[in-house]
Design an enzyme around this catalytic site. Structure first.
Site, PDB file in Angstrom:
ATOM      1  N   SER A   8      36.943  65.906   8.049  1.00 20.72           N
ATOM      2  CA  SER A   8      35.713  65.162   8.305  1.00 20.72           C
ATOM      3  C   SER A   8      34.940  65.898   9.393  1.00 20.72           C
ATOM      4  O   SER A   8      35.462  66.115  10.486  1.00 20.72           O
ATOM      5  CB  SER A   8      36.078  63.746   8.756  1.00 20.72           C
TER       6      SER A   8
ATOM      7  N   LYS B  57      34.104  66.614   4.164  1.00 19.65           N
ATOM      8  CA  LYS B  57      33.308  65.390   4.306  1.00 19.65           C
ATOM      9  C   LYS B  57      32.330  65.617   5.429  1.00 19.65           C
ATOM     10  O   LYS B  57      32.734  65.976   6.540  1.00 19.65           O
ATOM     11  CB  LYS B  57      34.260  64.233   4.608  1.00 19.65           C
TER      12      LYS B  57
ATOM     13  N   LYS C  28      29.354  64.024   7.856  1.00 21.06           N
ATOM     14  CA  LYS C  28      28.753  62.784   8.345  1.00 21.06           C
ATOM     15  C   LYS C  28      27.248  62.887   8.166  1.00 21.06           C
ATOM     16  O   LYS C  28      26.663  63.937   8.468  1.00 21.06           O
ATOM     17  CB  LYS C  28      29.098  62.604   9.826  1.00 21.06           C
TER      18      LYS C  28
ATOM     19  N   ASP D 133      29.688  60.755   4.521  1.00 23.42           N
ATOM     20  CA  ASP D 133      30.055  59.458   5.124  1.00 23.42           C
ATOM     21  C   ASP D 133      28.918  59.030   6.035  1.00 23.42           C
ATOM     22  O   ASP D 133      28.571  59.744   6.984  1.00 23.42           O
ATOM     23  CB  ASP D 133      31.355  59.609   5.927  1.00 23.42           C
TER      24      ASP D 133
ATOM     25  N   GLU E 297      30.461  57.602   1.314  1.00 30.69           N
ATOM     26  CA  GLU E 297      31.291  56.616   2.005  1.00 30.69           C
ATOM     27  C   GLU E 297      30.431  55.695   2.856  1.00 30.69           C
ATOM     28  O   GLU E 297      29.571  56.155   3.616  1.00 30.69           O
ATOM     29  CB  GLU E 297      32.302  57.384   2.880  1.00 30.69           C
TER      30      GLU E 297
ATOM     31  N   ASP F 278      34.683  51.954   3.415  1.00 33.09           N
ATOM     32  CA  ASP F 278      35.564  52.125   4.570  1.00 33.09           C
ATOM     33  C   ASP F 278      35.486  50.827   5.382  1.00 33.09           C
ATOM     34  O   ASP F 278      36.263  49.888   5.150  1.00 33.09           O
ATOM     35  CB  ASP F 278      35.115  53.381   5.364  1.00 33.09           C
TER      36      ASP F 278
ATOM     37  N   LYS G  41      42.527  52.866   5.920  1.00 34.50           N
ATOM     38  CA  LYS G  41      42.964  53.159   7.287  1.00 34.50           C
ATOM     39  C   LYS G  41      43.920  52.060   7.690  1.00 34.50           C
ATOM     40  O   LYS G  41      43.563  50.878   7.649  1.00 34.50           O
ATOM     41  CB  LYS G  41      41.775  53.185   8.242  1.00 34.50           C
TER      42      LYS G  41
ATOM     43  N   GLY H 180      40.918  58.622   8.565  1.00 37.62           N
ATOM     44  CA  GLY H 180      41.416  58.974   9.887  1.00 37.62           C
ATOM     45  C   GLY H 180      40.579  58.328  10.976  1.00 37.62           C
ATOM     46  O   GLY H 180      39.432  57.927  10.741  1.00 37.62           O
TER      47      GLY H 180
HETATM   48  O1  OSB Z   1      34.280  56.712   9.335  1.00 38.84           O
HETATM   49  O2  OSB Z   1      35.964  57.768   8.659  1.00 38.84           O
HETATM   50  C1  OSB Z   1      35.261  57.396   9.590  1.00 38.84           C
HETATM   51  C2  OSB Z   1      36.445  58.936  12.901  1.00 38.84           C
HETATM   52  C3  OSB Z   1      36.310  57.854  13.751  1.00 38.84           C
HETATM   53  C4  OSB Z   1      35.798  56.675  13.258  1.00 38.84           C
HETATM   54  C5  OSB Z   1      35.440  56.567  11.909  1.00 38.84           C
HETATM   55  C6  OSB Z   1      35.583  57.646  11.039  1.00 38.84           C
HETATM   56  C7  OSB Z   1      36.077  58.859  11.559  1.00 38.84           C
HETATM   57  C8  OSB Z   1      36.208  60.070  10.764  1.00 38.84           C
HETATM   58  C9  OSB Z   1      37.168  61.126  11.274  1.00 38.84           C
HETATM   59  O3  OSB Z   1      35.548  60.319   9.774  1.00 38.84           O
HETATM   60  C10 OSB Z   1      38.417  61.210  10.473  1.00 38.84           C
HETATM   61  C11 OSB Z   1      39.454  62.002  11.224  1.00 38.84           C
HETATM   62  O4  OSB Z   1      39.425  63.230  11.133  1.00 38.84           O
HETATM   63  O5  OSB Z   1      40.327  61.386  11.888  1.00 38.84           O
HETATM   64 MG    MG Z   2      34.264  56.400   7.263  1.00 43.42          MG
END
Ligand code: OSB
Ligand code: MG
Length: 373
Positions: free
Chosen positions: A135, A161, A163, A188, A213, A238, A262, A290
């Protein structure tokens, strides 16, 4: 197993690089690590709440309070034959899924260690390797994003992925496709859009993304269903899904075609097992999300990603993507083929370095059952 002692560590760990999403930037990751001792066996869990209530309403402070005043008193000094019984003892506490998941995770680790089983086997996992994606936070500019993707590509990662947020979305995806071609790509939004943006988001359809996402509100299902009717790109939820029953409702109205799971968001590994069973019945592919975990939460994630419904690469990147020095030994590593080998030792399977945890601990609480040392 009788729970004799619980230690809660509030830790703060500096990320190798700041992580930016549509809801904020993280430089230093705060979380709680939990050590639970039952029948002389230890287990470790992680509460993935952050310092601020930006991803969800929980914080390290609310989790500290809920653990101290409600969850720890419900389990300390009591005996449990299974994780299911363990979680039933505090089922009267509403919500606070991250606090519950951290505690249940510590019990799962101790319980599987006591049986000589790797955690993933105790859970019912079926794979000895899991596929890994990465991510990538919002960057300064497109060249920086391309450099980041290329460096993760070189390390073997199987899915990228990115953001997004208004102003960093369609044009950026177009540039990535133009420069890097047909890579496994998804986005995402962390709830940065509303239904009024539907036609803007539909411009993403031409880029063949694996999924988008959580485009809409953190507490919405209905608008996501409406948006999915207007998009070819599959929606992955999510933030909006907190337990198996939310997934049932989301699937029923067509709010998602894929789910990010998660363990902290859904309140523990027992709920993940229920989601895994339901998702296979519904034909909804799962992947493990994550929360910038330390090695302890990361090993829990690797274990749950071995369940049979988890058919897409997860955000369970290697320790070195986040930390200079992780709290586990050895760290979690991604092989050049973009997979992580699942540990074969009992429990979470790697050694927890309490000496390193102590160096990043801001405060600690120890709770002992009557008569325990
Ligand atoms: O939306 O998936 C998410 C990290 C912190 C809070 C929300 C998200 C995320 C990530 C990082 O996308 C995922 C990771 O590498 O741990
Ligand atoms: Mg997410």
């Amino acid at each position: 197993m009788r729970v004799q002692r619980i230690d809660v560590f509030h830790v703060a760990m500096t990320l190798r690089a700041p992580f930016r999403t549509s809801f904020g930037v993280t430089h230093e990751r705060h979380c709680l690590l939990i050590r639970l001792e039952a029948d002389g066996v230890e287990g470790w869990g992680e509460v993935v709440a952050d310092a601020a209530p930006l991803y969800s309403e929980e914080t390290v402070e609310t989790a500290w309070h809920i653990l101290r005043d409600f969850l720890v008193p419900a389990v300390l000094g009591r005996s449990f034959d299974s994780p299911r019984e363990f979680r039933a003892s505090y089922a009267h506490v509403r919500r606070h899924p991250m606090a519950k998941a951290g505690l249940e995770g510590a019990f799962w680790d101790a319980w599987s260690r006591a049986r000589g089983l790797p955690l993933w086997r105790a859970l019912g996992g079926t794979k000895d390797r899991v596929e890994v994606g990465v991510s990538i936070g919002i960057q300064e500019d497109v060249p920086a994003l391309l450099r980041a993707i290329e460096s993760f590509q070189a390390q073997g990662y199987r899915r990228f992925k990115i953001k997004i947020e208004p102003g960093w979305d369609v044009d950026v995806v177009r540039e990535v496709r133009r420069a890097l071609g047909d890579i496994p790509l998804m986005v995402d939004a962390n709830s940065a859009y509303t239904l009024a943006d539907a036609s803007h988001l539909a411009q993403l359809d031409r880029f063949d993304l694996m999924m988008i996402e959580q485009p809409l509100a953190h507490d919405d299902l209905v608008d996501h269903a409406e948006l999915q009717r207007q998009l070819r790109t599959p929606i992955c939820l999510d933030e909006s899904v907190h337990h198996a029953d939310d997934l049932r409702k989301a699937a029923r109205i067509g709010a998602c075609r894929i789910l990010n799971v998660k363990v902290g968001r859904v309140g523990g590994l027992t709920e993940v097992q229920a989601i895994d069973r339901l998702a296979r019945q519904l034909g909804i592919p799962l992947w493990c999300g994550g929360m910038l975990e330390t090695g302890i939460g990361r090993l829990h994630n690797v274990a749950l990603a071995t369940l049979p419904g988890f058919t897409l690469p997860g955000d369970t990147s290697g320790s070195d993507r986040y930390w200079l020095e992780d709290v586990i030994d050895p760290p979690v590593t991604v092989d050049p083929d973009g997979t992580i080998a699942v540990p074969q030792q009992p429990g979470i399977g790697h050694q927890v370095r309490e000496d390193r945890i102590q160096r990043v601990t801001r405060r600690r609480a120890t709770y002992r059952a009557n008569g325990a040392a």
